[in-house]
Enzyme design. Structure first.
Site, short mmCIF file in Angstrom:
data_model
loop_
_atom_site.label_atom_id
_atom_site.label_comp_id
_atom_site.label_asym_id
_atom_site.label_seq_id
_atom_site.Cartn_x
_atom_site.Cartn_y
_atom_site.Cartn_z
N HIS A 71 -28.98 -14.46 24.60
CA HIS A 71 -28.03 -14.24 25.71
C HIS A 71 -27.37 -15.54 26.18
CE1 HIS A 71 -29.74 -10.30 25.61
NE2 HIS A 71 -29.09 -9.88 26.68
N HIS A 128 -4.04 3.14 -3.66
CA HIS A 128 -4.22 2.70 -2.27
C HIS A 128 -3.44 1.42 -1.96
CE1 HIS A 128 -6.17 1.39 1.47
NE2 HIS A 128 -6.25 0.21 0.89
N HIS A 150 0.83 -1.20 0.00
CA HIS A 150 0.00 0.00 0.00
C HIS A 150 0.86 1.25 0.00
CE1 HIS A 150 -2.40 -3.29 1.67
NE2 HIS A 150 -3.47 -2.65 1.26
#
Lengths: 665, 665
Positions: free
Chosen positions: B472, B260, B29
């Site tokens: 949960h 990029h 990059h």
């Protein structure tokens, strides 16, 4: 009785149902239903478009209780407005095993529950998907058939979870003006006052992302109504911060964290009855109040009737397409389209990455299946998720596109896709790197728990990522995803298996699917046409042995071709070797035992090969196996060198097989 | 040469090292290093307090490259400023297997890398932990020894990830004025312009959470310096949005997403050399430029020397405590303290939930181990994470406390704990429900990848949660966490095992630990004092059989007492049965094969029992086992009924054993 008195009594009905149900269960969260009762009463009696007699009316407004622990608010509303399927007996059974009123609202389990909530922030992000889905469907079918609002009730917990920011930014960016978020701004979390952990100016925060935001007294029905009416007129998504008192009405516990998640206790409930002038016994709603609520449940019947008439008047082709989409049936030409892709792949031959295979499949099926909505978390050209048919993206004010630029927001992408799927009429798929499945795991779990059709396109599925190194190389992610119940995790080995995986994903209405796809090229292994969708068995013999097999090699994805190469070497050394491709553990586990036994076979040596950890393979094919794969994190370097470094090579497979052969004699 | 010319040449050195290294690797990059070179040059040459000759100087300013894909920026800085261990040869080996310069910066692998980054948003949230750690250490040891800044460089990706909002809110709430975030505001993400997916006003967003925020030209050295100097003086955390051009200097690719994450190509690099007047060959830094950089690397030596003198002048007790803390050694009385807890637990007997057991342990060790910093994601009294010694929480302006109210922000809690641990001198632990480990999984993975001492206190570890229901109730989470390499996952069965788990967690410097703890009470099973820390083996026989065992029962946590009850029934029916407690898979897997064989034993029937999915058990003890546990999601209801509903009972264990016994004869 004044309007205000009537409102108060209707709101108090919610409060006492919640208090009494939590007390009876000796478990639950009375604080939110008591605090938000005024908001909900105004919404359900004056604003929300719904028909209690037809909970699935396609153009109903959606109400999402993002703060799912306040489930008694929703159950009370469903009972009071007259949803068949939520009776007072169900309310009495709150939080009991097998009841229609579990601790947190569960989609598909209870009528009128639009999405499963409880894990905080999810409902808010779902609601962005709902609101976006509404716009996309409206763009495709017109405002006569699709024109509704999405309301979400959120708490401080929802807004503290990071997913909320991702969702807020998306909604603002896409100008989802028909999304209205009601924030139960009660200044209390489980640990105490919100000042313990947050000092963010929520209005300013939402405004920074292009929302219309306002703050009102959440116990003033006129203010609530005015804010809702105003929110409906803006072209921005709206936040209404409703300043409320948690546990409103409880003389000694209101406004404290003590009322958040525990029963009030008999004495305090009695005191609250006195304070709110509520004469009725537990679980009894005075007739005048119940009548008023039941009337509210029928408030939109006229609108519903008019909508039905519009649908009836719709041109037949559009109408039957609309109805097909709502039923979730695929177009009749879908299977044929997939078969065409497979035939062409076999004719073309050649090596492609399975992410590219997926694009090849999508090229066709995004044309054939107009309900597909694609997207990526800013990795479009890495995930290969964009095709000609979905090349246009949705954007603020223009929702005719079928692609979503989710941004670098995996979590809101997954939760947003859940919302799109739940809205109806759409099948969302979205991409990121497999390693970042961790970023959206809570929403993937909810896709699976709800049993909805969402397709996760996870590319770069192993150390084959190469130079990006261990932060970007999944090693435990296949195992971790396979661990989630009711999630189909596919790791196809070539274009044919990828096409089969897509076929199964779309035909399977009650499970989400993960496609784990390679960055690197893979040869075509399924070179022969097959009548059957072999991947549907989860595992199958892809290459037979020359004679009675001494070695069975089991592999998935990129390692199937490796297994094929190792088989060549072993066969050349006189060891009859077969290869079993294992594209989907879950489907294989659901095969009859006899099928599984046949596929596993009776070769004395079994080797599993996967560029991930071993966990799960012993359970699938037995623990008396050799394993060629990973046992720790990866490393940065060119992919072939990384594979060699970690010993995932054909030579290593041969060595593992021969070592085992030596032992078995 | 003017100052500006000198600056430009120094910044260009970074640009060309990045371009050339990415080109040589044919991967990487270049865009960020080229765009942020000016920011980094000002920071490292004029502001950052560091000493390239002593990278671990305790009071150095921390620089966190949250946008980890821009690793060549950091490697260039380390090389240029003269860190031993990052040579020009290392730069040439960028992204090669085994090099010091992997694709993303890896803590512990490369000197000068403060934290592993790459997964976006993590570094920003780490930096909140670093900045908080600095304040806590300063409160404990004084500003003479601890007084430094934390700088983070973040990109658009970091700010789009939800974790960023959690981190931003925390930093603002806690007024971490010495945290300075540099935002590489280049308007580009991988998919194209940021306008594709974001329209948030970042300054307003940060200001909404109490930050000082400003925007500057990120290529103007004077503006950068002025903003940094100003940021150092505010008592709020600071955001400096630096408007930059990605790939700055590249005539044809600057400002586009093409730069990029791909090499520029030889032609474009040549064009850039011309455009920036850079005469040097690849990997050659002109002497004047290198000299200037090397001087910058020594800029703070005077400050370092003064600090060393202050340390030398510090009263001996405080100084040796400071040094012990930095070494990460535990206080000498730690082992004794744990032994005391165990002895008292055995003396007291009785049934307690292991979350309470953990609190009992913490009551003692938070006194004994002053570096422990506790916290919870708003579940303090459910996770039992607060004790007398850590009862005071850190708050804005007062960091003398040792408890963090993380809010409902599991992700920033985990990443923040990583930052606290990495800062040095502190051992963080933090709680949430086990099911919400999914919300912080990306940061847990990084704890493990970095090998740092962070303790996750995950309570409510099974369907024993009861009424809160499937959202949960963890069922797959133990398996999913065990899948992460280098993570110790403990599920202790009683107070003694819980104490042992805490002991191992704190003594193990190079692994994070998860403690999976029950909500419900469990009897004390380890009623006899033991010389050894039995849990350190990962699994051990906790109850022997009366004679030669016919059945071995393997279980963890709450199911060990269930196994003990089942054993009673089996023994009463004349079936000699032993029970093996399995508190930690990872530690057991690391035992010598002989030990493992002994513990697994030779009883013909093996049954594993765990209120979670089976995945992993076959690999641990063999696939020829019976299993009593979960195969799907849970359900809402009182816990004992839920256990009965899913058949996790002593009777089911007996039935499973007898069925197997029937088969083996």
């Amino acid at each position: 009785m004044s309007n205000r008195e009537k409102h108060d009594r209707m709101a108090n009905a919610i409060r006492f149902l919640a208090m009494d149900a939590v007390q009876a269960a000796n478990s639950g969260h009375p604080g939110l239903p008591m605090g938000a009762a005024d908001i909900a009463t105004v919404l359900f009696t004056k604003v929300l478009k719904f028909d209690a007699t037809d909970p699935n009316w396609a153009d109903r407004d959606r109400f999402i209780l993002s703060a799912g622990h306040g489930s008694m608010l929703l159950y009370s509303l469903l009972y009071l407005t007259g949803y068949e399927g939520v009776s007072i007996e169900d309310i009495k059974q709150f939080r009991q095993l097998g009841s229609k009123t579990p601790g947190h609202p569960e989609y598909h389990h209870t009528v009128g529950v639009e999405t499963t909530t409880g894990p905080l922030g999810q409902g808010l992000a779902n609601s962005v998907g709902f609101a976006l889905g509404e716009r996309i469907m409206a763009a495709q079918f017109g405002g006569d058939l699709v024109d509704h609002y999405t309301y979400a009730l959120v708490g401080d917990g929802c807004l503290m979870e990071g997913i909320s920011e991702e969702a807020i930014e998306l909604a603002g960016h896409l100008k989802l003006g028909k999304l209205i978020v009601l924030y139960d701004d009660n200044h209390i979390t489980i640990d105490g006052p919100t000042s313990l952990s947050v000092s963010t100016d929520q209005l300013a925060r939402f405004e920074a992302s292009g929302w219309d935001a306002t703050r009102i007294d959440g116990h003033d029905p006129e203010a609530i109504l005015a804010a809702l009416e105003r929110a409906k007129t803006t072209d921005k998504p709206s936040l209404i911060a409703c300043r409320t008192t948690i546990g409103f009405g409880s003389p000694n516990k209101a406004g404290s964290n003590g009322v958040h998640g525990s029963p009030l206790g008999a004495a305090e409930i009695a005191a609250t009855r006195q304070a709110l002038n509520w004469e009725a016994e537990p679980f009894v709603v005075p007739t005048d109040v119940l009548d008023a609520w039941r009337l509210a449940g029928l408030r939109s019947r006229q609108a519903h009737k008019a909508w039905s008439q519009r649908l009836a008047d719709t041109e037949i082709e559009l109408r039957s397409e609309f109805e097909r989409r709502l039923r979730g049936d695929l177009p009749s030409r879908f299977a044929e389209a997939i078969n065409g892709v497979i035939a062409k792949a076999i004719a073309d031959g050649g090596a492609v990455a399975t992410r590219k295979s997926s694009e090849i499949v999508l090229d066709t099926i995004t044309q054939t299946v107009p309900e597909l909505v694609g997207g990526s978390a800013d990795l479009t050209h890495s995930n290969n998720t964009k095709t000609k048919a979905v090349s246009k993206a949705v954007e603020a004010g223009d929702y005719a596109g079928r692609y979503v630029n989710w941004g670098i927001r995996e979590h809101a992408m997954a939760a947003g896709m859940n919302g799109l799927a739940l809205h109806g009429g759409l099948i969302p798929y979205g991409g990121t790197f497999l390693v970042f499945s961790d970023y959206c795991r809570p929403s993937i779990r909810l896709s699976a728990l709800m049993g909805i059709r969402v397709v996760y396109v996870f590319t770069h599925d192993s150390i084959g990522v190469g130079e990006d190194g261990p932060t970007h190389q999944p090693v435990e992610h296949l195992a971790a995803l396979r661990a989630i119940p009711n999630l189909l995790v596919f790791r196809p080995c070539d274009t044919v298996e990828t096409a089969e995986a897509w076929k199964i994903a779309l035909e399977h209405k009650t499970s989400p699917t993960v496609l784990a796809l390679t960055r690197q090229n893979l040869p075509l292994l399924r070179t022969e046409p097959s009548e059957k969708c072999l991947s549907a068995r989860g595992a199958y013999e892809i290459i037979a042995s020359s004679g009675t097999a001494k070695v069975s090699l089991f592999a998935s994805g990129s390692e199937v071709s490796l297994a094929a190469e190792a088989r060549e070497l072993l066969e050349a050394r006189g060891v009859p070797t077969r290869v079993v491709s294992v594209p989907c553990f879950e489907l294989f586990e659901n095969q009859p035992e006899e099928t599984r036994r046949q596929v596993i076979g009776s070769a004395p040596v079994k080797i599993a090969i996967e560029a991930g950890i071993r966990q799960g393979w012993d359970g699938l094919i037995g623990s008396d196996i050799g394993f060629v794969g990973m046992s720790g994190f990866g490393a940065s370097g060119p992919a072939p060198q990384v594979f060699a470094h970690f010993g995932i090579t054909k030579e290593a497979v041969v060595a593992a097989a021969e070592a085992k052969l030596g032992k078995v004699g």
